[in-house]
Design a protein around this motif. Structure first.
Motif, PDB file in Angstrom:
ATOM      1  N   LYS A  87      76.349  -3.014  81.893  1.00 39.91           N
ATOM      2  CA  LYS A  87      77.190  -4.153  82.275  1.00 39.91           C
ATOM      3  C   LYS A  87      77.922  -4.814  81.107  1.00 39.91           C
ATOM      4  N   PRO A  88      77.300  -5.008  79.926  1.00 38.54           N
ATOM      5  CA  PRO A  88      78.040  -5.641  78.834  1.00 38.54           C
ATOM      6  C   PRO A  88      79.330  -4.922  78.465  1.00 38.54           C
ATOM      7  N   THR A  89      79.373  -3.606  78.639  1.00 37.10           N
ATOM      8  CA  THR A  89      80.609  -2.874  78.341  1.00 37.10           C
ATOM      9  C   THR A  89      81.711  -3.239  79.326  1.00 37.10           C
ATOM     10  N   LEU A  90      81.347  -3.432  80.580  1.00 37.91           N
ATOM     11  CA  LEU A  90      82.334  -3.828  81.586  1.00 37.91           C
ATOM     12  C   LEU A  90      82.873  -5.230  81.282  1.00 37.91           C
ATOM     13  N   GLU A  91      82.014  -6.077  80.762  1.00 36.69           N
ATOM     14  CA  GLU A  91      82.458  -7.413  80.350  1.00 36.69           C
ATOM     15  C   GLU A  91      83.428  -7.308  79.168  1.00 36.69           C
ATOM     16  N   LEU A  92      83.133  -6.424  78.223  1.00 38.44           N
ATOM     17  CA  LEU A  92      84.015  -6.238  77.076  1.00 38.44           C
ATOM     18  C   LEU A  92      85.391  -5.740  77.513  1.00 38.44           C
ATOM     19  N   LEU A  93      85.425  -4.818  78.470  1.00 42.10           N
ATOM     20  CA  LEU A  93      86.712  -4.329  78.971  1.00 42.10           C
ATOM     21  C   LEU A  93      87.508  -5.456  79.623  1.00 42.10           C
ATOM     22  N   THR A  94      86.810  -6.328  80.346  1.00 40.19           N
ATOM     23  CA  THR A  94      87.473  -7.469  80.978  1.00 40.19           C
ATOM     24  C   THR A  94      88.059  -8.400  79.926  1.00 40.19           C
ATOM     25  N   LEU A  95      87.300  -8.665  78.859  1.00 40.92           N
ATOM     26  CA  LEU A  95      87.791  -9.515  77.779  1.00 40.92           C
ATOM     27  C   LEU A  95      88.927  -8.835  77.014  1.00 40.92           C
ATOM     28  N   ALA A  96      88.805  -7.523  76.832  1.00 42.78           N
ATOM     29  CA  ALA A  96      89.822  -6.785  76.075  1.00 42.78           C
ATOM     30  C   ALA A  96      91.189  -6.864  76.747  1.00 42.78           C
ATOM     31  N   ARG A  97      91.205  -6.960  78.073  1.00 40.73           N
ATOM     32  CA  ARG A  97      92.483  -7.025  78.791  1.00 40.73           C
ATOM     33  C   ARG A  97      93.229  -8.329  78.503  1.00 40.73           C
ATOM     34  N   ARG A  98      92.510  -9.354  78.036  1.00 41.26           N
ATOM     35  CA  ARG A  98      93.179 -10.590  77.626  1.00 41.26           C
ATOM     36  C   ARG A  98      93.976 -10.380  76.333  1.00 41.26           C
ATOM     37  N   LEU A  99      93.556  -9.393  75.539  1.00 39.48           N
ATOM     38  CA  LEU A  99      94.098  -9.205  74.204  1.00 39.48           C
ATOM     39  C   LEU A  99      95.123  -8.083  74.126  1.00 39.48           C
ATOM     40  N   GLY A 100      95.028  -7.132  75.052  1.00 43.48           N
ATOM     41  CA  GLY A 100      95.916  -5.976  74.996  1.00 43.48           C
ATOM     42  C   GLY A 100      95.484  -4.906  75.979  1.00 43.48           C
ATOM     43  N   GLU A 101      95.613  -3.662  75.568  1.00 41.70           N
ATOM     44  CA  GLU A 101      95.304  -2.526  76.431  1.00 41.70           C
ATOM     45  C   GLU A 101      93.997  -1.884  75.974  1.00 41.70           C
ATOM     46  N   PRO A 102      92.943  -1.939  76.800  1.00 48.01           N
ATOM     47  CA  PRO A 102      91.642  -1.443  76.363  1.00 48.01           C
ATOM     48  C   PRO A 102      91.590   0.087  76.274  1.00 48.01           C
ATOM     49  N   SER A 103      90.934   0.554  75.217  1.00 55.87           N
ATOM     50  CA  SER A 103      90.581   1.964  75.070  1.00 55.87           C
ATOM     51  C   SER A 103      89.088   2.029  74.791  1.00 55.87           C
ATOM     52  N   ALA A 104      88.363   2.824  75.564  1.00 60.59           N
ATOM     53  CA  ALA A 104      86.916   2.911  75.420  1.00 60.59           C
ATOM     54  C   ALA A 104      86.545   4.042  74.464  1.00 60.59           C
ATOM     55  N   VAL A 105      85.517   3.816  73.655  1.00 58.07           N
ATOM     56  CA  VAL A 105      85.003   4.831  72.739  1.00 58.07           C
ATOM     57  C   VAL A 105      83.625   5.241  73.232  1.00 58.07           C
ATOM     58  N   PHE A 106      83.529   6.482  73.737  1.00 57.19           N
ATOM     59  CA  PHE A 106      82.283   6.984  74.325  1.00 57.19           C
ATOM     60  C   PHE A 106      81.665   8.003  73.387  1.00 57.19           C
ATOM     61  N   LEU A 107      80.422   7.745  72.971  1.00 56.03           N
ATOM     62  CA  LEU A 107      79.683   8.664  72.115  1.00 56.03           C
ATOM     63  C   LEU A 107      78.468   9.182  72.859  1.00 56.03           C
ATOM     64  N   GLY A 108      78.265  10.484  72.839  1.00 58.26           N
ATOM     65  CA  GLY A 108      77.062  11.017  73.479  1.00 58.26           C
ATOM     66  C   GLY A 108      77.237  12.438  73.937  1.00 58.26           C
ATOM     67  N   LEU A 109      76.124  13.126  74.075  1.00 53.70           N
ATOM     68  CA  LEU A 109      76.123  14.497  74.573  1.00 53.70           C
ATOM     69  C   LEU A 109      76.056  14.469  76.090  1.00 53.70           C
ATOM     70  N   GLY A 110      77.170  14.697  76.755  1.00 58.09           N
ATOM     71  CA  GLY A 110      77.192  14.676  78.213  1.00 58.09           C
ATOM     72  C   GLY A 110      77.330  13.269  78.762  1.00 58.09           C
ATOM     73  N   GLY A 111      77.673  13.212  80.045  1.00 59.13           N
ATOM     74  CA  GLY A 111      77.798  11.933  80.740  1.00 59.13           C
ATOM     75  C   GLY A 111      79.171  11.312  80.656  1.00 59.13           C
ATOM     76  N   ALA A 112      80.094  11.929  79.905  1.00 56.66           N
ATOM     77  CA  ALA A 112      81.410  11.329  79.727  1.00 56.66           C
ATOM     78  C   ALA A 112      82.203  11.282  81.023  1.00 56.66           C
TER      79      ALA A 112
END
Length: 321
Positions: free
Chosen positions: A17-42
């Motif tokens: 959930k905190p990531t979804l909150e960050l995306l919501t806040l990021a839209r106030r500032l500009g265009e959000p781009s997510a950085v996903f790290l991990g083996l699988g699940g992308a």
């Protein structure tokens, strides 16, 4: 629009959930781009990230991310930031998030802000609100050099969907020798009950010295379960062995910022206040009318928690029936 990098906190592709909150806040500032790290699940994560406004998803699918601590994430985020030139980088304010943020800011020669509880767009970049000096002051701040690197407390805002079809870019990251300095030897999943995580919960019900015993925490738990809340405890209750340390709310425990914080039998010492003062609405129940917690509370009940809380549960259940 300016690009805002959002570091994705997830478990095997399940976005927290905190990531979804960050995306919501990021839209106030500009265009959000997510950085996903991990083996699988992308693939699973990308669908959710797009639903909350991520126009791009940068995927780093490398074993180093799983095998070593923190530094591979620092390498990845730094290299992506250097090549994309974002207007800001947002991360969740957990232990890993803050350590990653600090190292990324150092490598980018940028300013760092931690534990923000709100972000707005300003003329000179993102403007944050923070609670500082053991929650005795609220301040606003902005970074004056480099790319602002900001960690944000959970529950800073409610996640708001803004569906887009994100473009997915896979990145090859060059990991430095320091990335292999600390290797993860094993992982043991933490046992979780049906209650929400303390740091992510919209509602937290906490008990303190006034609960007067481990056996009496069932009163706190019943209120929490009725509200769908997490259970917290003051340092006094934890030190007495009444509730696990992992549930301690305070300056030396977990800092929370829920929509609703209910403090029962907690006097309101500065150490505890520092961990919950940024809660949106605070309700206190204490039989001492002079307890410091009432100075902070939006609503207060002077009374015995063993009489007040059962009545609260009954009233909630009555209204739901």
């Amino acid at each position: 629009m300016a690009e805002i990098l959002v570091f994705v906190d997830h478990a095997d592709g399940v976005v927290r959930k905190p990531t979804l909150e960050l995306l919501t806040l990021a839209r106030r500032l500009g265009e959000p781009s997510a950085v996903f790290l991990g083996l699988g699940g992308a693939d699973t994560a990308t669908e959710v990230l797009g639903r909350y406004g991520a126009h791009k998803v940068y995927v780093v699918d490398a074993p180093e991310v799983e095998e070593y601590l923190v530094t591979p994430a620092v390498d990845a985020l730094t290299q992506i930031a250097e090549r994309t030139g974002p207007a800001a980088i947002l991360l969740p304010a957990g232990p890993d998030g803050k350590e990653t943020a600090a190292r990324v800011a150092l490598r980018l020669d940028s300013g760092l802000i931690t534990d923000a509880v709100d972000i707005t767009a300003g003329e000179d970049g993102p403007v944050t609100e923070q609670s500082v000096f053991a929650a005795t002051h609220q301040v606003t701040a902005h970074v004056t050099r480099g790319i602002p690197v900001i960690t944000v407390k959970p529950n800073a805002t409610a996640p708001e969907p803004a569906p887009v079809a994100p473009a997915v870019e896979k990145w090859d990251v060059t990991f430095g020798p320091a990335s292999a300095a600390v290797k993860v030897l094993s992982r043991t999943p933490r046992e979780r009950g049906d209650r929400p995580e303390l740091t992510e919960a919209d509602i937290v019900v906490s008990g303190g010295r006034g609960v007067n015993g481990a056996e009496n925490f069932t009163v706190i738990e019943r209120v929490a379960d009725t509200l769908g809340a997490a259970v917290g405890a003051s340092r006094a209750a934890v030190d007495a062995g009444w509730y696990p340390h992992s549930h301690q709310v305070g300056q030396t425990g977990t800092q929370v910022s829920p929509q609703l914080y209910l403090a029962a039998g907690i006097s309101g010492a500065i150490q505890h206040r520092a961990g919950m003062q940024t809660s949106k609405t605070i309700v206190a129940v204490n039989k001492d009318a002079d307890a410091p917690i009432f100075e902070l509370a939006d609503y207060g009940v002077v009374g015995d928690l063993f009489q007040v809380l059962p009545q609260l549960v009954q009233e909630i259940e009555r209204r739901r029936s």
